[in-house]
Scaffold this active site. Structure first.
Site, PDB file in Angstrom:
ATOM      1  N   CYS A  88       0.951  -1.169  -0.016  1.00 45.00           N
ATOM      2  CA  CYS A  88       0.120  -0.008   0.161  1.00 45.00           C
ATOM      3  C   CYS A  88       0.673   1.181  -0.004  1.00 45.00           C
ATOM      4  O   CYS A  88       0.980   1.989   1.043  1.00 45.00           O
ATOM      5  CB  CYS A  88      -0.920  -0.111   1.370  1.00 45.00           C
ATOM      6  SG  CYS A  88      -1.888  -1.497   1.316  1.00 45.00           S
ATOM      7  N   GLU A  89       1.719   1.301  -0.956  1.00 49.25           N
ATOM      8  CA  GLU A  89       2.352   2.730  -1.339  1.00 49.25           C
ATOM      9  C   GLU A  89       2.373   2.869  -2.670  1.00 49.25           C
ATOM     10  O   GLU A  89       2.660   1.978  -3.485  1.00 49.25           O
ATOM     11  CB  GLU A  89       3.894   2.482  -0.597  1.00 49.25           C
ATOM     12  CG  GLU A  89       4.038   2.031   0.767  1.00 49.25           C
ATOM     13  CD  GLU A  89       4.952   3.191   1.349  1.00 49.25           C
ATOM     14  OE1 GLU A  89       5.192   4.017   0.843  1.00 49.25           O
ATOM     15  OE2 GLU A  89       5.341   2.731   2.412  1.00 49.25           O
TER      16      GLU A  89
END
Ligand code: LLP
Length: 432
Positions: free
Chosen positions: A356-357
């Site tokens: 999640c980046e």
């Protein structure tokens, strides 16, 4: 070296179909070629045969025990930066007496451990460290062999995060100060001044900065040798490799193509440096990491989803920045190839991981063949600073690793069991 290439439509590592490895061991999977490791070591070794030398492989670039053992079997030494790395070398059957211990922050415990194991030299980065090594050696009634790292203040022209040879960074002792430091160090009874060391940066694709730095320090080395009977000069690591085939011609093994050869080869490196180094009459140490391990490894990953947004074609794969951080961290280029060659039109694609980046990507808008769920890809040139920079971010286990030798292969690191990630953790008693 024909170690990673297509044969027909299948992508091979030496004599092994990489897809078969992925099916057997799962993905993400690092695959290393023993022949490439050996070939690169031997090329540098042979190119430098005009001077007495020792190649100390930079363990930080790839510390898998089988990789270390391969290089120990070639007669290599090791450049280590922690007692952990020294323990790895020992566990792999390497000889501490062929190890140089580098790094700006060696702890007392690390120094003591390395002294007891008899490393060839401590590469020292500050006067405070000299004092500390002297004190620890005195406590053990030993004499510690040291080399001081000179910062020649030469711009290596490489990525800002991996350049080390200028006064802008934390490494080494300024060129102008080094003789004073040697003079003071020579008064410390538990030190033996064994050499001088330098390292100007990583991923250098031009020989000129190396040549400039060596020319700059030559008179200094001669004076220090005469005064303190030095045994060796380490010229560090930093030889760059070809990551992007656009820099080479379209041949199959692009990091060996004539265009790539123009960038930097051991031959050019040796031809330009040996005439400068030979008259010194010193043993020459080198600390290459990437040159030996970089193109000897790939990271294999599987396409989980194909996702099209208004503008973009995303290939969401099962490897992520925790497995290979170089694109996220340095904007590094890694060539990406499907394990089954596909003809037809190419689609501009972003290959991204599940983390999640937004930084979790391997490439952006790269023309790649049309791929679908379940297709397997290889990220090339991932043998250096790949698995070693892995982390458990997002509670993702460290990838498995396989070594190939001809038609043989062996798992050389099992996929980390998920529970091992939190094995050392506890819920505090008052929370229960
Ligand atoms: N010697 C010293 C003192 C070093 O600091 C290094 C690398 C080496 C030798 C080996 O350098 P090589 O031959 O591999 O270029 N993680 C970055 C590279 C960091 C290099 C750190 N020092 C990357 O992925 O590009």
């Amino acid at each position: 070296m024909h170690s990673f290439r297509y044969s027909g439509k299948k992508f091979f590592c030496e004599g092994v179909d990489v897809q078969a490895l992925a099916e057997k061991f799962g993905t993400p999977l690092y695959v290393y070629s023993q022949a490439t490791l050996e070939g690169h070591f031997q090329k540098l070794d042979q190119a430098m045969s005009g001077v007495e030398h020792l190649i100390c492989f930079a363990v930080k670039s790839n510390s898998n025990l089988s990789v270390l053992r391969t290089l120990a079997n070639q007669g290599g030494g090791f450049d280590i930066v922690s007692s952990g790395e020294l323990q790895r070398v020992i566990a792999a059957g390497g000889d501490p007496r062929r190890c140089v211990f580098a790094g700006v922050g060696k702890s007392e415990e690390e120094i003591e451990f390395a002294l007891r194991r008899g490393v060839y030299s401590f590469n020292v980065e500050s006067e405070a460290e000299l004092q500390r090594i002297n004190r620890v050696a005195a406590g053990l009634k030993k004499v510690a062999p040291v080399a001081i790292r000179v910062n020649p203040n030469v711009d290596a022209g490489t990525h800002a995060k991996i350049t080390t040879g200028t006064y802008e960074n934390k490494f080494g002792i300024a060129f102008e100060e080094i003789e004073g430091v040697y003079a003071r160090a020579s008064k410390l009874k538990h030190l033996q001044l064994r050499g001088l060391q330098m390292h100007i940066g990583s991923q250098l694709t031009d020989v000129k900065p190396f040549e400039l730095a060596v020319r700059k320090i030559l008179p200094l080395v001669e004076r220090l040798k005469a005064k303190y009977a030095l045994e060796f000069l380490s010229i560090g690591g930093g030889l760059g490799i070809v990551y992007d085939p656009a820099l080479a011609s379209g041949e199959e093994v692009w990091w060996e193509t004539p265009a790539a050869k123009k960038i930097l080869t051991p031959k050019t490196y040796a031809e330009r440096l040996i005439p400068l180094l030979q008259p010194l009459g010193l043993r020459i140490l080198m600390e290459p990491g990437r040159f030996i391990s970089g193109n000897a490894g790939i990271l294999v990953t599987k396409v989980e989803y194909v996702k099209r947004t208004g503008k973009k074609n995303f290939l969401i794969v099962d490897a992520a920045m925790n497995d290979l951080i170089r694109p996220a961290f340095y904007d590094a280029y890694h060539e990406i190839v499907p394990l089954r060659q596909k003809a037809g039109v190419k689609v501009a694609s972003d290959v991204v991981g599940p983390i999640c980046e937004s930084g979790d990507y391997f490439c952006k808008d790269r023309p790649l063949p049309k791929l679908g769920e379940g297709d397997l890809l290889a990220l090339l040139s991932a043998g250096a600073y790949g698995s070693v920079m892995g982390s458990n971010y997002n509670a993702r286990p460290l990838a498995a690793e396989v070594l190939v030798n001809g038609k043989q292969f062996a798992p050389v690191r099992e996929r980390q069991p998920v529970k091992e990630i939190w094995a050392g953790e506890k819920v505090a008693a008052w929370l229960k």
